[in-house]
Write a protein that holds these residues in place. Structure first.
Motif, PDB file in Angstrom:
ATOM      1  N   ALA A 168      -5.828   1.564  -3.575  1.00 37.86           N
ATOM      2  CA  ALA A 168      -4.381   1.341  -3.664  1.00 37.86           C
ATOM      3  C   ALA A 168      -3.737   2.595  -4.211  1.00 37.86           C
ATOM      4  O   ALA A 168      -4.407   3.451  -4.782  1.00 37.86           O
ATOM      5  CB  ALA A 168      -4.089   0.156  -4.589  1.00 37.86           C
ATOM      6  N   PHE A 169      -2.417   2.696  -4.052  1.00 39.52           N
ATOM      7  CA  PHE A 169      -1.630   3.758  -4.645  1.00 39.52           C
ATOM      8  C   PHE A 169      -2.222   5.138  -4.353  1.00 39.52           C
ATOM      9  O   PHE A 169      -2.562   5.888  -5.255  1.00 39.52           O
ATOM     10  CB  PHE A 169      -1.548   3.522  -6.166  1.00 39.52           C
ATOM     11  CG  PHE A 169      -0.509   4.366  -6.843  1.00 39.52           C
ATOM     12  CD1 PHE A 169       0.557   4.907  -6.149  1.00 39.52           C
ATOM     13  CD2 PHE A 169      -0.594   4.624  -8.206  1.00 39.52           C
ATOM     14  CE1 PHE A 169       1.507   5.682  -6.784  1.00 39.52           C
ATOM     15  CE2 PHE A 169       0.350   5.397  -8.862  1.00 39.52           C
ATOM     16  CZ  PHE A 169       1.399   5.932  -8.146  1.00 39.52           C
ATOM     17  N   GLY A 181       6.478   9.499   5.767  1.00 40.23           N
ATOM     18  CA  GLY A 181       6.370   8.121   5.278  1.00 40.23           C
ATOM     19  C   GLY A 181       5.393   7.297   6.093  1.00 40.23           C
ATOM     20  O   GLY A 181       5.324   7.416   7.313  1.00 40.23           O
ATOM     21  N   ASP A 182       4.675   6.458   5.411  1.00 37.86           N
ATOM     22  CA  ASP A 182       3.698   5.589   6.077  1.00 37.86           C
ATOM     23  C   ASP A 182       4.382   4.600   7.013  1.00 37.86           C
ATOM     24  O   ASP A 182       3.818   4.212   8.038  1.00 37.86           O
ATOM     25  CB  ASP A 182       2.914   4.787   5.030  1.00 37.86           C
ATOM     26  CG  ASP A 182       2.097   5.675   4.104  1.00 37.86           C
ATOM     27  OD1 ASP A 182       1.817   6.824   4.483  1.00 37.86           O
ATOM     28  OD2 ASP A 182       1.734   5.202   3.004  1.00 37.86           O
ATOM     29  N   LEU A 183       5.579   4.170   6.638  1.00 38.95           N
ATOM     30  CA  LEU A 183       6.214   3.107   7.410  1.00 38.95           C
ATOM     31  C   LEU A 183       6.642   3.573   8.796  1.00 38.95           C
ATOM     32  O   LEU A 183       6.816   2.760   9.698  1.00 38.95           O
ATOM     33  CB  LEU A 183       7.426   2.560   6.647  1.00 38.95           C
ATOM     34  CG  LEU A 183       7.064   1.865   5.325  1.00 38.95           C
ATOM     35  CD1 LEU A 183       8.314   1.497   4.549  1.00 38.95           C
ATOM     36  CD2 LEU A 183       6.225   0.615   5.592  1.00 38.95           C
ATOM     37  N   GLU A 184       6.814   4.881   8.936  1.00 43.61           N
ATOM     38  CA  GLU A 184       7.185   5.406  10.251  1.00 43.61           C
ATOM     39  C   GLU A 184       6.212   4.937  11.328  1.00 43.61           C
ATOM     40  O   GLU A 184       6.615   4.667  12.463  1.00 43.61           O
ATOM     41  CB  GLU A 184       7.131   6.942  10.209  1.00 43.61           C
ATOM     42  CG  GLU A 184       8.464   7.618  10.153  1.00 43.61           C
ATOM     43  CD  GLU A 184       8.290   9.113  10.379  1.00 43.61           C
ATOM     44  OE1 GLU A 184       8.280   9.537  11.552  1.00 43.61           O
ATOM     45  OE2 GLU A 184       8.166   9.847   9.380  1.00 43.61           O
ATOM     46  N   VAL A 185       4.931   4.878  10.979  1.00 41.45           N
ATOM     47  CA  VAL A 185       3.913   4.546  11.970  1.00 41.45           C
ATOM     48  C   VAL A 185       4.094   3.109  12.449  1.00 41.45           C
ATOM     49  O   VAL A 185       4.097   2.817  13.650  1.00 41.45           O
ATOM     50  CB  VAL A 185       2.495   4.763  11.385  1.00 41.45           C
ATOM     51  CG1 VAL A 185       1.440   4.585  12.457  1.00 41.45           C
ATOM     52  CG2 VAL A 185       2.392   6.147  10.744  1.00 41.45           C
ATOM     53  N   LEU A 186       4.296   2.225  11.489  1.00 35.90           N
ATOM     54  CA  LEU A 186       4.510   0.821  11.834  1.00 35.90           C
ATOM     55  C   LEU A 186       5.812   0.652  12.623  1.00 35.90           C
ATOM     56  O   LEU A 186       5.853  -0.053  13.633  1.00 35.90           O
ATOM     57  CB  LEU A 186       4.555  -0.018  10.553  1.00 35.90           C
ATOM     58  CG  LEU A 186       4.921  -1.490  10.726  1.00 35.90           C
ATOM     59  CD1 LEU A 186       3.870  -2.208  11.568  1.00 35.90           C
ATOM     60  CD2 LEU A 186       5.068  -2.176   9.379  1.00 35.90           C
ATOM     61  N   PHE A 187       6.867   1.316  12.157  1.00 34.84           N
ATOM     62  CA  PHE A 187       8.167   1.131  12.807  1.00 34.84           C
ATOM     63  C   PHE A 187       8.199   1.756  14.195  1.00 34.84           C
ATOM     64  O   PHE A 187       8.981   1.361  15.041  1.00 34.84           O
ATOM     65  CB  PHE A 187       9.299   1.648  11.904  1.00 34.84           C
ATOM     66  CG  PHE A 187       9.682   0.638  10.855  1.00 34.84           C
ATOM     67  CD1 PHE A 187       8.757   0.197   9.930  1.00 34.84           C
ATOM     68  CD2 PHE A 187      10.955   0.083  10.828  1.00 34.84           C
ATOM     69  CE1 PHE A 187       9.083  -0.763   8.981  1.00 34.84           C
ATOM     70  CE2 PHE A 187      11.298  -0.881   9.887  1.00 34.84           C
ATOM     71  CZ  PHE A 187      10.358  -1.300   8.957  1.00 34.84           C
ATOM     72  N   ALA A 188       7.318   2.717  14.426  1.00 34.66           N
ATOM     73  CA  ALA A 188       7.238   3.302  15.766  1.00 34.66           C
ATOM     74  C   ALA A 188       6.674   2.287  16.757  1.00 34.66           C
ATOM     75  O   ALA A 188       7.187   2.139  17.862  1.00 34.66           O
ATOM     76  CB  ALA A 188       6.391   4.570  15.740  1.00 34.66           C
ATOM     77  N   VAL A 189       5.626   1.585  16.358  1.00 35.50           N
ATOM     78  CA  VAL A 189       5.012   0.675  17.341  1.00 35.50           C
ATOM     79  C   VAL A 189       5.875  -0.553  17.612  1.00 35.50           C
ATOM     80  O   VAL A 189       5.790  -1.137  18.695  1.00 35.50           O
ATOM     81  CB  VAL A 189       3.575   0.227  16.985  1.00 35.50           C
ATOM     82  CG1 VAL A 189       2.627   1.399  17.022  1.00 35.50           C
ATOM     83  CG2 VAL A 189       3.508  -0.516  15.663  1.00 35.50           C
ATOM     84  N   VAL A 190       6.686  -0.956  16.650  1.00 38.80           N
ATOM     85  CA  VAL A 190       7.541  -2.117  16.944  1.00 38.80           C
ATOM     86  C   VAL A 190       8.845  -1.664  17.596  1.00 38.80           C
ATOM     87  O   VAL A 190       9.740  -2.465  17.850  1.00 38.80           O
ATOM     88  CB  VAL A 190       7.833  -2.977  15.693  1.00 38.80           C
ATOM     89  CG1 VAL A 190       6.540  -3.567  15.143  1.00 38.80           C
ATOM     90  CG2 VAL A 190       8.554  -2.177  14.620  1.00 38.80           C
ATOM     91  N   ASP A 191       8.942  -0.382  17.882  1.00 37.13           N
ATOM     92  CA  ASP A 191      10.117   0.191  18.537  1.00 37.13           C
ATOM     93  C   ASP A 191      11.403  -0.121  17.772  1.00 37.13           C
ATOM     94  O   ASP A 191      12.404  -0.571  18.349  1.00 37.13           O
ATOM     95  CB  ASP A 191      10.220  -0.301  19.986  1.00 37.13           C
ATOM     96  CG  ASP A 191      11.167   0.580  20.795  1.00 37.13           C
ATOM     97  OD1 ASP A 191      11.450   1.719  20.339  1.00 37.13           O
ATOM     98  OD2 ASP A 191      11.628   0.140  21.855  1.00 37.13           O
ATOM     99  N   TYR A 199       0.816  -1.224   0.000  1.00 41.68           N
ATOM    100  CA  TYR A 199       0.000   0.000   0.000  1.00 41.68           C
ATOM    101  C   TYR A 199       0.847   1.270   0.000  1.00 41.68           C
ATOM    102  O   TYR A 199       0.325   2.367   0.105  1.00 41.68           O
ATOM    103  CB  TYR A 199      -0.942   0.000   1.216  1.00 41.68           C
ATOM    104  CG  TYR A 199      -1.966  -1.097   1.129  1.00 41.68           C
ATOM    105  CD1 TYR A 199      -3.155  -0.904   0.435  1.00 41.68           C
ATOM    106  CD2 TYR A 199      -1.719  -2.343   1.687  1.00 41.68           C
ATOM    107  CE1 TYR A 199      -4.084  -1.916   0.316  1.00 41.68           C
ATOM    108  CE2 TYR A 199      -2.642  -3.375   1.576  1.00 41.68           C
ATOM    109  CZ  TYR A 199      -3.823  -3.153   0.889  1.00 41.68           C
ATOM    110  OH  TYR A 199      -4.743  -4.156   0.760  1.00 41.68           O
ATOM    111  N   VAL A 200       2.149   1.092  -0.068  1.00 39.79           N
ATOM    112  CA  VAL A 200       3.038   2.256  -0.103  1.00 39.79           C
ATOM    113  C   VAL A 200       3.416   2.510  -1.563  1.00 39.79           C
ATOM    114  O   VAL A 200       4.100   1.698  -2.183  1.00 39.79           O
ATOM    115  CB  VAL A 200       4.305   2.012   0.743  1.00 39.79           C
ATOM    116  CG1 VAL A 200       5.252   3.198   0.629  1.00 39.79           C
ATOM    117  CG2 VAL A 200       3.924   1.758   2.195  1.00 39.79           C
TER     118      VAL A 200
END
Ligand code: FAD
Ligand code: FES
Ligand code: FES
Lengths: 738, 254, 151
Positions: free
Chosen positions: B179-180, B120-130, B99-100
């Motif tokens: 998407a996109f 970036g969208d991935l920042e959100v995911l990478f924040a929660v997994v520390d 989805y990115v």
């Protein structure tokens, strides 16, 4: 059989569109456009730009005859802004230079001063007394009034009455190919290669602007890399022609996407207020409609769009009485124009939503409700006009009811699902007054091919493959013996615009009308050469055969016939199928279509997904089945965009979506498999035998999708595209928030 | 190094660092340049681009004995999406990468660029997994939240996703279509045995991360939904988090 | 700066501005008109090419980055695309064709990547093709053509 010609070349990228393959020495064209939506041009000085090295032409309104204006019903648009700018992105000047860098530098050297005028940003405000006027004639561009019977009295007799108001989006055609082209001057004239639906019309317009005789302007209008109506309007052709004619050098001018998003004509936003009522048995008694259209800054096709929308506002139903009013208001929001569906899409979506609301209120199944109210086979048209009878309407209703049931979505905490239906009709071709007639040519060319020449254009809809199929079905010839020449003003005859779904119909009728006289000429020629009576001959693949002797090689090949007899040409003229009626513009030939759509609504986000779409077009037997299917599926996707994702917002005259990072056309992930179920039966005595496929799928798909949303939510959309905000608001009001 | 060009390809990591040190503010690291060029006018960038996309930062994905995952900062997003170690260890991440942007864009864009460009969208995911970001300069690994102001002055080399063991993660993005699409809202959560980390990005606002105990009792922390944005997006973020958490809580009961 | 790269197998050596876009290098300087510019910001897929075997948006690729790469455009696909073109033709998947070269590149990259015998899932096809906008077709015939081809 291919759906479109040139498919492999298109895929491999060797296919040439009109703005490609420029000749050596072609200049780069560029536009100066208005940053303001409404302003007086106080000063415009191009002298510095003109004297820059490498600049070969700088043109402004001063280079256009002062009385030259463009439009269809109303001529109000100059090709370059004259004294005033009326929308953001309106061209003010253009340059042609050796390179892009020089052209950009020249644009920067153009000195201009704009004095802002009050911005007219909403059609309602436009019609207010004190509103700033875009044109001297005022802001009411055109209007429409029609009534039949006594709606007010009939509402009294209704058991159920509902009203509903729908606002529709400003949808941008957004073809992948941008508006542009190449213009090549000669000492006495020009060749203009730029997409158009009407090569002859474009030719005479450009010729009159340049003060040239028509024959000195050659217009090549296709192939087109997508149009959907967007390139039906004159776009940058006049500016391009002016540049090349002034520079005396070939010029290429292609808009950038951000320019196109402001400049291209868009689908008109409609605000449609409907009131409808039925009796206890569910019979529709009365309809009142008040329609207000945001026309943008210039008339373009606005009046025709309004008329068509108003004509279709009763969909396929027989109302006892109607009272209709429509108004088209000038605003500073870009320019509305032709777009597949042409006004009917907006009003059909509104009325189909209203019909469902009423059916639900009357506790009648929406399909049954439609059947009760379907116009009769021999009823007059929606505005009382004589039309070609439509006995296929009931067949379409049958086919819609007979669709296999969808598997129910498994109920979930998160998602709601809904199914919606629509059954619509829309006029094909132009309303009375046309241009509805057409001309074409059947010719045996010197290379021995039976060629159909027309000025119809190919834009991916499969016109050429359809014409080839018609030729093959009309003449007992082989694939190598036939040819289709389209897309330019070279054709010996003007076939009129390729729009309003008329291309296939016109081609079919022209070939049908020309077949006998043309064959006659071929037989006469062949009989003379072979020295046998005509009835001893048979035309077959490759040429003429003597009837008696079975053989696999013709006795006289088509090329030998052409070599001896010369080119054999039959010019064909067909009249329009049209009626005229005092006071209103009406169509005579109507196309029916039904649709079923499924949606899934996310209660957490408010997002709507279209999960299925069936289209049931009653267009007779498809001549080129793949192309026909393609027209339907493509229309389905555009309907989806209209309902769910697409809108060009304006804020105080400012274009908000300038590219595909903010204007969202559906991707492959948005569009479900679209199933097409052609209803091929038309009345045996139907004078045409087919209907055009270009628009009707869109007109049925959009209301079906909107109705599916309504059925999932128990609330009919008031604005399209459906916004997640609205969905969540509805759920909250219904206490159905997660 | 050719000083006339505003673009250099360093030979290796040291070279990159020394070029940056000599150029200081006149140079910037770039990888796919897909985000960086959004800010350039027609004239090109104002700084010299130090293109680190071709440097050897080790394998795209590397599993440590501890179970943590080390990702190369210059790995293109599409290659990560298709990497079997990622689909095995963190399928949520692999799916979310779909989805990115688009495939062609993901072939050009890097993970490091996504985490550093600011939205970036991935920042959100990478924040929660520390996830920890390891930079070349100080060798220290920093959490996403600690990287402030000028995010890209130091060279990002790798990203370490700690062992997720039993944690369950979810991430979801609301765009303008299926998407996109640019994100309107991104939410993510990582539910461990005793605690849960939740993160939200509303429109263009910074990511907000909140940690609390699990199972949760009581409402979601309002801090998650701060930021200058419309109420609707806050509702969506709220619904998404509540919905996902409720599903996980139900799983726990079962 | 000078860059060298291969284009459809032919070595190229060109003087460029490092920040020119590959779209203009390929279409204007190298005559590859299959590389279309429609949005110029990576949002439509009309300019898709292969760079070292992977699909890329030429409009997002700066000239400096082309140095040392192997570039293939739709014009250079040759027999690699034959089977796909056949399927697209049989299904009538292409209309105006403006999206077609970019789409073909994406399809070749996708189908060459999928290991033999791997069945392409609908979801994966949609994920991979979402960056190739087609305004004409409604994608139905395209999806059918490709899912059938891979199974
Ligand atoms: C068409 C398009 C669609 C997009 N869609 C999305 C989307 O859906 N979701 C999303 O999140 N983003 C999206 N983006 C934004 C963005 O391009 C990507 O997030 C991408 O991952 C950035 O990576 P890059 O390698 O191109 O970064 P670059 O553009 O090269 O760099 C971005 C920033 O990070 C810095 N940087 C990069 N790498 C390093 C490093 N190793 N060390 C130090 N600093 C570094 C640079 O200095 C720069 O400031 C989209 C962009 C485009 C053009
Ligand atoms: S032109 Fe490159 S993606 Fe649109
Ligand atoms: S076929 Fe016209 S855009 Fe795809």
């Amino acid at each position: 059989m291919n759906a479109v010609t040139g498919l492999e070349e298109k895929l491999r990228g060797t296919f040439r569109y009109l703005a490609e393959g420029q000749p050596e020495g072609t200049l780069h064209g560029a536009l100066l456009t208005s940053p303001l939506a409404h302003a007086t041009i106080r000063r415009l000085d191009v002298s510095a730009a003109r004297s820059l090295n490498g600049v070969h032409a700088v043109v402004t309104a001063a280079d256009v005859p002062s009385d030259f204006l463009m439009g269809t019903a109303i001529l109000d648009r100059p090709p370059l802004a004259r004294a005033k700018v009326r929308f953001q992105g309106e061209p003010i000047a253009a340059v042609a230079a050796e390179t892009k860098a020089i052209a950009d530098a020249a644009l920067a050297l153009i000195a201009f001063e704009l004095e802002p005028l009050p911005i007219v940003s909403a059609p309602r405000d436009a019609l207010d007394e004190g509103a700033a006027k875009l044109h001297d004639s005022g802001n009411l561009c055109s209007d429409f009034i029609y009534s039949r019977g006594d709606a007010r009295a009939d509402f009294e007799d209704c058991a159920h009455v509902i009203d509903h108001t729908l606002t529709t989006p400003r949808q941008v055609p957004a073809a992948m190919e941008l508006e542009g082209g190449i213009c090549i001057p000669s000492p006495t004239g020009i060749e203009l290669r730029a997409a158009t639906h009407s090569p002859f019309y474009t030719r005479s317009l450009i010729a009159s602007m340049l003060g040239l005789p028509d024959k000195e302007v050659r217009v090549i209008g296709s192939p087109i890399g997508g149009s959907y109506g967007g390139k039906e309007e004159i776009h940058i052709q006049p500016v391009l022609a002016l540049l090349a004619w002034t520079a005396r050098r070939p010029v290429r001018l292609v808009l950038e996407r951000s320019q196109s998003m402001a400049f291209a004509t868009t689908r008109h936003p409609f605000e449609i207020a409907l009131k409808i009522g039925c009796d206890r048995a569910g019979r529709l008694l009365a309809l009142t409609a008040d329609v207000l259209v945001d026309n943008g800054a210039y008339a373009s096709f606005g009046p025709e769009v309004l008329d068509t929308g108003m004509e279709c506002i009763q969909s396929a139903y027989a109302f006892k009485s109607v009272s209709l009013r429509g108004r088209l208001a000038y605003t500073n929001n870009g320019v509305g124009g032709a777009f597949r569906g042409f006004g009917a899409l907006q009003t059909l979506t509104a009325i189909e939503l209203a019909v469902d609301i009423l059916a639900r209120k009357a506790s009648i199944d929406p399909l049954a409700f439609r059947r009760i109210n379907l116009a009769g086979a021999n009823d007059p048209g929606p505005l009382g006009q004589a039309i070609i009878p439509q006995p296929e309407l009931s067949k379409v209703a049958d086919a819609l009811s007979a669709l296999p049931v969808w598997r129910d979505e498994t109920p979930s905490q998160r998602y709601l699902s809904g199914t919606g239906y629509a059954l619509v009709r829309k006029g094909e071709g132009f309303a009375g007054g046309g241009p509805n007639g057409a001309s074409g040519v059947l010719a045996l060319t010197l290379d021995g091919q039976v060629t159909f020449q027309s000025s119809l254009v190919e834009m991916g809809q499969g016109l050429e493959s359809t014409v080839r199929n018609i030729l093959l079905a009309s003449f007992d010839l082989g694939d190598a013996d036939i040819c289709c020449a389209t897309g330019s003003s070279d054709a010996g005859a003007d076939s009129g615009p390729t729009s309003a779904s008329r291309g296939t119909q016109i081609a079919l009728r022209l070939i049908r009308a020309g077949k006998m006289p043309f064959l006659e000429k071929l037989y006469v020629g062949a009989a003379e050469i072979l020295q046998v009576p005509m009835d001893a001959l048979r035309l077959g693949p490759g040429g003429f055969y003597q009837r008696m002797a079975p053989q696999n090689k013709p006795d006289l090949s088509l090329s030998d016939l052409a070599a001896s007899a010369g080119e054999i040409v039959t010019r064909i003229d067909i009249p329009g199928i049209e009626t005229t009626q005092a006071g209103v513009k009406v169509h005579t030939l109507f196309t029916a279509c039904a649709a079923r759509a499924g949606v899934r609504i996310d209660r957490w986000t408010g997002q709507v997904v279209c999960t299925g779409l069936d289209l049931l077009p009653a267009c007779g037997p498809p001549i080129s089945p793949l192309a026909f299917h393609g027209q339907m599926t493509g229309a389905g996707a555009q309907a989806l965009g209209f309902c769910l994702t697409e809108h060009q917002p304006y804020e105080e005259g400012t274009v908000m979506a300038r590219n595909f990072d903010s204007y969202f056309i559906p991707t492959i992930a948005d569009v479900p498999d679209i199933n097409v179920h052609p209803v091929t039966w038309l009345a045996p005595d139907d004078p045409v035998g087919i209907r055009g496929a270009g628009e009707i799928g869109l007109n049925a798909a959009a209301p079906a999708i909107a109705n599916a949303v309504a059925s999932a939510l128990d609330a009919a959309p008031t604005h399209l595209p459906v916004r997640p905000e609205w969905v969540l608001g509805v759920l909250a009001r219904q206490g159905r928030t997660p | 190094m050719n000083v006339d060009t505003a673009y250099v390809r360093p030979a290796d990591m040291e070279d990159a660092i020394s070029i940056k040190a000599s150029l200081r503010a006149a140079g910037m690291y770039g990888c796919g340049l897909t985000a960086a060029q959004l800010g350039w006018g027609v004239k090109g960038p104002e700084q010299t681009i130090i293109d680190i996309s071709g440097l050897d930062f080790g394998p795209d994905v590397c599993l440590a004995d501890s179970g943590s995952m080390v990702l190369a900062a210059n790995a293109p997003l599409e290659r990560l999406r298709l990497n079997p170690l990622i689909s095995g260890q963190m399928p949520t991440f692999a799916d979310f990468l779909g989805y990115v942007g688009s495939t062609a864009m993901r072939n050009q864009a890097s993970l490091g660029g996504n985490l550093l460009w600011g939205a970036g969208d991935l920042e959100v995911l990478f924040a929660v997994v520390d996830a920890k970001l390891r930079f070349a300069g100080n060798g220290r690994a920093q959490s996403l939240g600690q990287i402030t102001s000028d995010r890209s002055d130091d060279l990002l080399v790798s990203i370490i996703v700690p062992a997720l063991q039993e944690s369950r993660i979810f991430v979801e993005k609301l765009g303008h279509r299926q998407a996109f699409s640019p994100a309107r809202v991104v939410v993510a959560g990582c539910v461990g045995r005793q605690s849960v980390r939740l993160a939200v990005r509303l429109a263009g606002n910074p990511v907000v991360l909140v940690e609390t105990s699990w199972p949760m009792n009581g409402p979601l922390d309002d801090a998650l939904f701060t930021g200058d944005t419309d109420i609707h997006l806050k509702t969506v973020a709220h619904n998404l988090l509540r919905g996902h958490l409720a599903q996980l809580a139900q799983q726990d009961m079962a | 700066m000078r860059i060298s790269f291969t284009l459809n197998g032919e070595p190229q050596n060109r003087q460029v501005n490092p920040f020119d876009k590959a779209t203009s290098i390929l279409a204007e300087q190298c005559g590859q008109e299959s590389v279309k510019t429609s949005c110029a910001i990576g949002r439509c897929g009309a300019c898709t090419i292969l760079v070292d075997g992977k699909s890329a948006n030429a409009c997002l690729l700066i000239a400096a980055k082309m140095d040392g790469t192997d570039v293939v455009t739709a014009e250079g696909l040759g027999a690699r695309a034959d089977a796909i073109i056949d399927r697209l033709r049989q299904n009538g998947a292409i209309q105006c064709g403006y999206c077609a070269p970019g789409l073909l590149i994406s399809l070749v990259a996708l189908l060459e990547r999928a290991p033999d015998g791997d069945k392409l899932e609908r979801q994966e096809l949609e994920t991979v093709l979402a960056g190739n906008l087609c305004r004409c077709s409604g994608y139905t015939a395209l999806r059918k053509a490709i899912l059938a081809l891979s199974s």
